[in-house]
Design a protein around this motif. Sequence first.
Motif, PDB file in Angstrom:
ATOM      1  N   LEU A   1       0.830  -1.205   0.000  1.00 51.96           N
ATOM      2  CA  LEU A   1       0.000   0.000   0.000  1.00 51.96           C
ATOM      3  C   LEU A   1       0.862   1.252   0.000  1.00 51.96           C
ATOM      4  O   LEU A   1       0.540   2.239  -0.665  1.00 51.96           O
ATOM      5  CB  LEU A   1      -0.946   0.010   1.191  1.00 51.96           C
ATOM      6  N   LYS A   2       1.977   1.215   0.709  1.00 49.65           N
ATOM      7  CA  LYS A   2       2.901   2.345   0.749  1.00 49.65           C
ATOM      8  C   LYS A   2       3.493   2.591  -0.635  1.00 49.65           C
ATOM      9  O   LYS A   2       3.578   3.731  -1.090  1.00 49.65           O
ATOM     10  CB  LYS A   2       4.010   2.077   1.781  1.00 49.65           C
ATOM     11  N   ILE A   3       3.871   1.523  -1.306  1.00 52.25           N
ATOM     12  CA  ILE A   3       4.417   1.642  -2.663  1.00 52.25           C
ATOM     13  C   ILE A   3       3.382   2.271  -3.595  1.00 52.25           C
ATOM     14  O   ILE A   3       3.690   3.177  -4.372  1.00 52.25           O
ATOM     15  CB  ILE A   3       4.879   0.264  -3.189  1.00 52.25           C
ATOM     16  N   LEU A   4       2.142   1.786  -3.512  1.00 52.53           N
ATOM     17  CA  LEU A   4       1.079   2.327  -4.363  1.00 52.53           C
ATOM     18  C   LEU A   4       0.771   3.776  -4.020  1.00 52.53           C
ATOM     19  O   LEU A   4       0.555   4.601  -4.923  1.00 52.53           O
ATOM     20  CB  LEU A   4      -0.188   1.482  -4.242  1.00 52.53           C
ATOM     21  N   ALA A   5       0.751   4.094  -2.742  1.00 50.24           N
ATOM     22  CA  ALA A   5       0.485   5.471  -2.324  1.00 50.24           C
ATOM     23  C   ALA A   5       1.554   6.403  -2.889  1.00 50.24           C
ATOM     24  O   ALA A   5       1.234   7.481  -3.426  1.00 50.24           O
ATOM     25  CB  ALA A   5       0.438   5.564  -0.803  1.00 50.24           C
ATOM     26  N   ASP A   6       2.810   6.005  -2.804  1.00 50.13           N
ATOM     27  CA  ASP A   6       3.896   6.819  -3.358  1.00 50.13           C
ATOM     28  C   ASP A   6       3.767   6.931  -4.879  1.00 50.13           C
ATOM     29  O   ASP A   6       3.956   7.998  -5.449  1.00 50.13           O
ATOM     30  CB  ASP A   6       5.253   6.225  -2.989  1.00 50.13           C
ATOM     31  N   TYR A   7       3.451   5.834  -5.518  1.00 50.61           N
ATOM     32  CA  TYR A   7       3.326   5.807  -6.978  1.00 50.61           C
ATOM     33  C   TYR A   7       2.232   6.764  -7.467  1.00 50.61           C
ATOM     34  O   TYR A   7       2.422   7.497  -8.438  1.00 50.61           O
ATOM     35  CB  TYR A   7       3.028   4.375  -7.443  1.00 50.61           C
ATOM     36  N   PHE A   8       1.091   6.751  -6.787  1.00 52.26           N
ATOM     37  CA  PHE A   8      -0.037   7.580  -7.202  1.00 52.26           C
ATOM     38  C   PHE A   8      -0.042   8.963  -6.557  1.00 52.26           C
ATOM     39  O   PHE A   8      -0.882   9.797  -6.889  1.00 52.26           O
ATOM     40  CB  PHE A   8      -1.361   6.873  -6.903  1.00 52.26           C
ATOM     41  N   GLY A   9       0.867   9.196  -5.623  1.00 54.43           N
ATOM     42  CA  GLY A   9       0.946  10.497  -4.980  1.00 54.43           C
ATOM     43  C   GLY A   9      -0.201  10.773  -4.020  1.00 54.43           C
ATOM     44  O   GLY A   9      -0.699  11.898  -3.929  1.00 54.43           O
ATOM     45  N   VAL A  10      -0.641   9.726  -3.308  1.00 53.12           N
ATOM     46  CA  VAL A  10      -1.711   9.854  -2.319  1.00 53.12           C
ATOM     47  C   VAL A  10      -1.211   9.269  -0.999  1.00 53.12           C
ATOM     48  O   VAL A  10      -0.161   8.641  -0.942  1.00 53.12           O
ATOM     49  CB  VAL A  10      -3.003   9.140  -2.760  1.00 53.12           C
ATOM     50  N   SER A  11      -1.994   9.471   0.053  1.00 48.86           N
ATOM     51  CA  SER A  11      -1.644   8.859   1.337  1.00 48.86           C
ATOM     52  C   SER A  11      -2.161   7.427   1.367  1.00 48.86           C
ATOM     53  O   SER A  11      -3.060   7.050   0.592  1.00 48.86           O
ATOM     54  CB  SER A  11      -2.287   9.646   2.477  1.00 48.86           C
ATOM     55  N   ILE A  12      -1.604   6.627   2.233  1.00 49.49           N
ATOM     56  CA  ILE A  12      -2.071   5.250   2.397  1.00 49.49           C
ATOM     57  C   ILE A  12      -3.555   5.241   2.784  1.00 49.49           C
ATOM     58  O   ILE A  12      -4.311   4.381   2.342  1.00 49.49           O
ATOM     59  CB  ILE A  12      -1.238   4.498   3.446  1.00 49.49           C
ATOM     60  N   GLU A  13      -3.959   6.226   3.545  1.00 51.40           N
ATOM     61  CA  GLU A  13      -5.344   6.304   3.999  1.00 51.40           C
ATOM     62  C   GLU A  13      -6.325   6.411   2.832  1.00 51.40           C
ATOM     63  O   GLU A  13      -7.472   6.022   2.949  1.00 51.40           O
ATOM     64  CB  GLU A  13      -5.531   7.484   4.957  1.00 51.40           C
ATOM     65  N   TYR A  14      -5.868   6.921   1.688  1.00 53.48           N
ATOM     66  CA  TYR A  14      -6.729   7.025   0.513  1.00 53.48           C
ATOM     67  C   TYR A  14      -7.369   5.671   0.203  1.00 53.48           C
ATOM     68  O   TYR A  14      -8.552   5.593  -0.131  1.00 53.48           O
ATOM     69  CB  TYR A  14      -5.933   7.518  -0.709  1.00 53.48           C
ATOM     70  N   PHE A  15      -6.586   4.615   0.308  1.00 50.27           N
ATOM     71  CA  PHE A  15      -7.082   3.280  -0.031  1.00 50.27           C
ATOM     72  C   PHE A  15      -8.065   2.752   1.006  1.00 50.27           C
ATOM     73  O   PHE A  15      -8.809   1.826   0.730  1.00 50.27           O
ATOM     74  CB  PHE A  15      -5.917   2.311  -0.201  1.00 50.27           C
TER      75      PHE A  15
END
Length: 81
Positions: A65-79
């Motif tokens: 989730l951290k990798i995806l958050a960084d990739y998309f430029g959002v916080s982990i909480e977004y998911f």
Amino acid sequence: MIITDFRTKFKKKFRNGVKYLYENYAKIRDQKGVTDYRVSIETGIPKSTFSEWKSGRSKPKTEKLKILADYFGVSIEYFLE
């Protein structure tokens, strides 16, 4: 404190099902105009992982989730929203 809050939200989301998490992932993926294949190549997360999340066969790990958050430029909480 932030980690504790995240873990609490993470556990609560799993009680409600992983499906919401995948839906948020799919939403941002589509908004950015990328495919699971492209996300997989650029993040190193196997494409099959996204299928497993979608079907509910597996739960995402915090690291992914951290990798995806960084990739998309959002916080982990977004998911987890």
